[in-house]
Design a protein around this motif. Structure first.
Motif, PDB file in Angstrom:
ATOM      1  N   UNK A   1       9.038 -15.912   0.927  1.00 28.00           N
ATOM      2  CA  UNK A   1       8.476 -16.831   1.814  1.00 28.00           C
ATOM      3  C   UNK A   1       9.246 -16.735   3.260  1.00 28.00           C
ATOM      4  N   UNK A   2       8.462 -17.147   4.258  1.00 22.67           N
ATOM      5  CA  UNK A   2       9.003 -17.109   5.555  1.00 22.67           C
ATOM      6  C   UNK A   2      10.251 -17.898   5.646  1.00 22.67           C
ATOM      7  N   UNK A   3      10.290 -19.205   4.909  1.00 24.24           N
ATOM      8  CA  UNK A   3      11.263 -20.158   5.076  1.00 24.24           C
ATOM      9  C   UNK A   3      12.743 -19.648   4.657  1.00 24.24           C
ATOM     10  N   UNK A   4      12.666 -18.776   3.891  1.00 21.77           N
ATOM     11  CA  UNK A   4      13.727 -17.906   3.543  1.00 21.77           C
ATOM     12  C   UNK A   4      14.637 -17.355   4.723  1.00 21.77           C
ATOM     13  N   UNK A   5      13.737 -17.043   5.714  1.00 21.06           N
ATOM     14  CA  UNK A   5      14.422 -16.419   6.912  1.00 21.06           C
ATOM     15  C   UNK A   5      15.269 -17.323   7.569  1.00 21.06           C
ATOM     16  N   UNK A   6      14.595 -18.627   7.785  1.00 21.46           N
ATOM     17  CA  UNK A   6      15.669 -19.584   8.486  1.00 21.46           C
ATOM     18  C   UNK A   6      17.087 -19.581   8.072  1.00 21.46           C
ATOM     19  N   UNK A   7      17.176 -19.464   6.653  1.00 22.69           N
ATOM     20  CA  UNK A   7      18.649 -19.423   6.005  1.00 22.69           C
ATOM     21  C   UNK A   7      19.404 -18.255   6.191  1.00 22.69           C
ATOM     22  N   UNK A   8      18.654 -17.058   6.348  1.00 18.21           N
ATOM     23  CA  UNK A   8      19.513 -15.949   6.328  1.00 18.21           C
ATOM     24  C   UNK A   8      19.794 -15.259   7.641  1.00 18.21           C
ATOM     25  N   UNK A   9      19.255 -15.671   8.862  1.00 16.00           N
ATOM     26  CA  UNK A   9      19.531 -15.130  10.152  1.00 16.00           C
ATOM     27  C   UNK A   9      20.819 -15.378  10.560  1.00 16.00           C
ATOM     28  N   UNK A  10      21.516 -16.527  10.381  1.00 15.43           N
ATOM     29  CA  UNK A  10      22.868 -16.878  10.791  1.00 15.43           C
ATOM     30  C   UNK A  10      22.997 -16.740  12.166  1.00 15.43           C
ATOM     31  N   UNK A  11      24.118 -15.854  12.725  1.00 11.24           N
ATOM     32  CA  UNK A  11      24.385 -15.724  13.898  1.00 11.24           C
ATOM     33  C   UNK A  11      23.591 -14.412  14.621  1.00 11.24           C
TER      34      UNK A  11
ATOM     35  N   UNK B   1      13.004 -20.184  15.436  1.00  9.65           N
ATOM     36  CA  UNK B   1      13.911 -19.180  15.854  1.00  9.65           C
ATOM     37  C   UNK B   1      14.250 -19.178  17.196  1.00  9.65           C
ATOM     38  N   UNK B   2      12.877 -18.918  18.055  1.00  2.00           N
ATOM     39  CA  UNK B   2      12.759 -18.875  19.410  1.00  2.00           C
ATOM     40  C   UNK B   2      13.350 -19.960  20.074  1.00  2.00           C
ATOM     41  N   UNK B   3      13.190 -21.131  19.629  1.00  2.00           N
ATOM     42  CA  UNK B   3      13.750 -22.572  20.152  1.00  2.00           C
ATOM     43  C   UNK B   3      15.254 -22.442  19.875  1.00  2.00           C
ATOM     44  N   UNK B   4      15.691 -21.768  19.022  1.00  2.00           N
ATOM     45  CA  UNK B   4      17.086 -21.686  18.743  1.00  2.00           C
ATOM     46  C   UNK B   4      17.869 -20.657  19.866  1.00  2.00           C
ATOM     47  N   UNK B   5      17.031 -20.125  20.484  1.00  2.00           N
ATOM     48  CA  UNK B   5      17.659 -19.074  21.662  1.00  2.00           C
ATOM     49  C   UNK B   5      17.640 -17.656  21.130  1.00  2.00           C
TER      50      UNK B   5
END
Ligand code: ADP
Ligand code: ZN
Length: 192
Positions: free
Chosen positions: A76-86, A109-113
């Motif tokens: 699921x795409x939502x897993x990506x949010x937890x995995x990207x870290x820094x 993710x883009x909004x997070x920079x």
């Protein structure tokens, strides 16, 4: 003409780049090229692909020309949010196989920079827009449409011809099932 390059990268902000086109058009090659350059610039890169695509190696993105980079398979795409870290740079291949949540995930993710690079098919085997890519195109800062070579006439090709009589939307990458065709040589599949 070239989208994002080392000389005109946005500063202190994230953004979305979409690479779209038909099969064999070089989407994965172009994604790998950009991600490698980010790695050379010592940026922290992480790459994802959806579970459905298990054509080649499961923990790499692989182009038809056999270039590859390590990747993480997610359901699921939502897993990506937890995995990207820094990670500063996020690569996503075969995005057409993700559910529509991928749109919101890329936006966040883009909004997070972060720099978000997304590759995927923009048309399905009938030549129709292949969600969620059209929506990603609408929210992306940078768009690249790659063209293949028509296997019938040699013109630039933007369509994916299915050469079998299957009617499911997704028939993943079995050898010989798809070929690149131009507008003139593409034959829309018969309706059932
Ligand atoms: P995509 O991700 O768009 O499916 P890839 O990046 O995996 O494309 O592969 C592109 C490579 O496929 C080309 O560099 C070329 O070596 C090979 N290729 C095979 N058939 C074709 C074709 N009909 N047109 C263009 N390239 C092709
Ligand atoms: Zn043609």
């Amino acid at each position: 003409m070239d989208v994002v390059n080392i000389h005109n990268m946005p500063q202190k902000t994230g953004w979305i780049e979409v690479i779209c086109g038909c099969m064999y058009s070089g989407k994965t090659e172009e994604l790998i090229r950009r991600l490698r350059r980010a790695q050379i610039a010592k940026q922290n890169v992480i790459i994802f692909k959806p579970k459905i695509d298990n054509r080649y190696s499961s923990n790499q993105i692989v182009s038809h020309s056999e270039q590859s980079l390590p990747s993480i398979v997610v359901d699921s795409p939502l897993e990506i949010l937890a995995l990207v870290k820094d990670a500063q740079v996020i690569g996503i291949d075969e995005a057409q196989f993700f559910s529509k949540e991928i749109i919101e995930v890329c936006e966040q993710l883009a909004d997070q920079g972060k720099r978000v690079l997304v590759a995927g098919l923009d048309q399905d085997y009938r030549g129709r827009p292949f969600e969620p890519i059209p929506q990603l195109l609408a929210i992306a800062e940078y768009i690249t449409k790659t063209l293949a070579i028509c296997v019938v006439c040699g013109n630039p090709a933007d369509r994916t011809q299915r050469t079998t009589e299957q009617h499911e939307l997704v028939v993943v990458g079995a050898r010989g099932v798809y070929e690149a065709r131009c507008r003139k040589c593409f034959v829309p599949p018969s309706e059932e």
